[in-house]
Design a protein around this motif. Sequence first.
Motif, PDB file in Angstrom:
ATOM      1  N   SER A  36      -5.050  -0.317  -2.100  1.00 50.03           N
ATOM      2  CA  SER A  36      -4.399  -1.136  -1.078  1.00 50.03           C
ATOM      3  C   SER A  36      -3.115  -0.475  -0.583  1.00 50.03           C
ATOM      4  N   PHE A  37      -2.800  -0.720   0.694  1.00 54.43           N
ATOM      5  CA  PHE A  37      -1.555  -0.193   1.259  1.00 54.43           C
ATOM      6  C   PHE A  37      -0.410  -1.198   1.114  1.00 54.43           C
ATOM      7  N   SER A  38      -0.683  -2.315   0.474  1.00 48.32           N
ATOM      8  CA  SER A  38       0.338  -3.333   0.301  1.00 48.32           C
ATOM      9  C   SER A  38       1.363  -2.896  -0.736  1.00 48.32           C
ATOM     10  N   SER A  39       2.657  -3.108  -0.413  1.00 46.73           N
ATOM     11  CA  SER A  39       3.738  -2.798  -1.343  1.00 46.73           C
ATOM     12  C   SER A  39       4.896  -3.760  -1.063  1.00 46.73           C
ATOM     13  N   PRO A  40       4.856  -4.957  -1.653  1.00 46.97           N
ATOM     14  CA  PRO A  40       5.861  -5.987  -1.349  1.00 46.97           C
ATOM     15  C   PRO A  40       7.295  -5.533  -1.591  1.00 46.97           C
ATOM     16  N   ASP A  41       7.528  -4.789  -2.686  1.00 50.48           N
ATOM     17  CA  ASP A  41       8.894  -4.344  -2.980  1.00 50.48           C
ATOM     18  C   ASP A  41       9.416  -3.417  -1.890  1.00 50.48           C
ATOM     19  N   ARG A  42       8.592  -2.479  -1.482  1.00 52.15           N
ATOM     20  CA  ARG A  42       9.038  -1.549  -0.434  1.00 52.15           C
ATOM     21  C   ARG A  42       9.243  -2.273   0.891  1.00 52.15           C
TER      22      ARG A  42
END
Length: 445
Positions: free
Chosen positions: A309-315
């Motif tokens: 996944s390309f999801s990265s909540p922190d970034r």
Amino acid sequence: MGTSWGKSMVVGDVVGARRESVALPLPVLLVLAAFAAAVVAQGGYYLPGRVLSGLMVGAAVVLARPRPGLLAAFGGAFAVWAVVRGLLEGDVLSAVPAAAAAGVFVGSVLVVAQADREQREMLGTVVTGVAALVGLTGWVAVVFRIPSWTTVAEGLLRAASTLTYPNAAAAVMSAAVVLSLVLRPSLLTAGTGFLLCTGIGATMSRAAVIALAAGLLVLGLCWSWQKMAAAVTPPVLGAVVALAALLPSMRVADEPRPVLAGAGLVAGAAVALGLRRLGRFAVPVALLLVAGGGVAAFAFADRLATRVSFSSPDRAGATGAALELVSRTPLLGVGPGNGSFFFQRGNEGTRVMRYVHNEYLQVLVELGAVGLVLVLAVVAAVLLGLWRGRGTGLWPGAVAAVVVLLVHSGFDFLWHLPVVLVVAGLCAGLGFPSTRDGVVEGVEG
């Protein structure tokens, strides 16, 4: 006539022997030593590693005495601006890391730009060899669960090697692998490429895959699509085999399977080294390997979902906080070292990150639009130098390696590690105009 023919043969033998016994100049060796030292010292992130790598590159510049040009001017201007911002904030020491980073990168480029064609070939071989050791140690760390050389993320063990940061290790290896593709074909370069591709996969770095794809695209444009495909296929397929056998050991909750991983590494090496010798059978074998790798990835899809996944909540949260800081002080920035990013993460409350994982945005936050313009000027000077160096032996790989690092820098904090700055300087210098006498710098300002 026989005598003259004999003399010419002797002269030819002497010239050939000289070409085979290439010696790297001391300044270039010092830059290589700085690279190796940073690899061992956790990427040079902490003070001892930074000081050691910086002193080595500084000594190399003093000995080489390169002629300054546009790159040196823009790099120096960036360093001066960082110091000025530090003075305005009342903390000039906070500017030292940024100024030193500029000096390490620019110094590495200028020193390597003095090497001649034969020296560059050897230098490229050494750089890719050291990076391959990073890949091998990362693989070992995952298989044998070495805590200091791995990072746990979403329940997966990611190879970090001695750099202790998976994305930095992946960046170094991604730049090295595109450079390795243009080296003279041999068993050594084939094995090196295989270890690099395997090491990149073991880091599970999504940004590295994106950056590597960009580098291969540039390599195809600058070199030859046919040559690029022929060079990259064996190491990639070998890595597919090795990684398929490594996957069962990557989840923390599972027991490691060193025998399977070791067998996969040996089999992958056999594919990388022997695929070209299969002749007409190479294509069917390649298709089978791709299919097998796909089956292995599907079997572990549930365990790898977080890395696909390309999801990265922190970034995403840090990026939003960074843009808010930019809106407050867009021109001058908040000052070097003052970029801390606070954001809300659902039920977890307030989170804080020191780096925004985008070096261009990090510079904009800390040094403002002025600092970002100077960084882009440095990038432009590098690209101009590479354009002037077209036609040299390693030029396509050097350009592709620089593009890899430029793209990857938009996803991770790489410029804070001397190992990345030195390898970037090494790769850029290899593509600058060739200088055979070792005295005149390869770039004209």
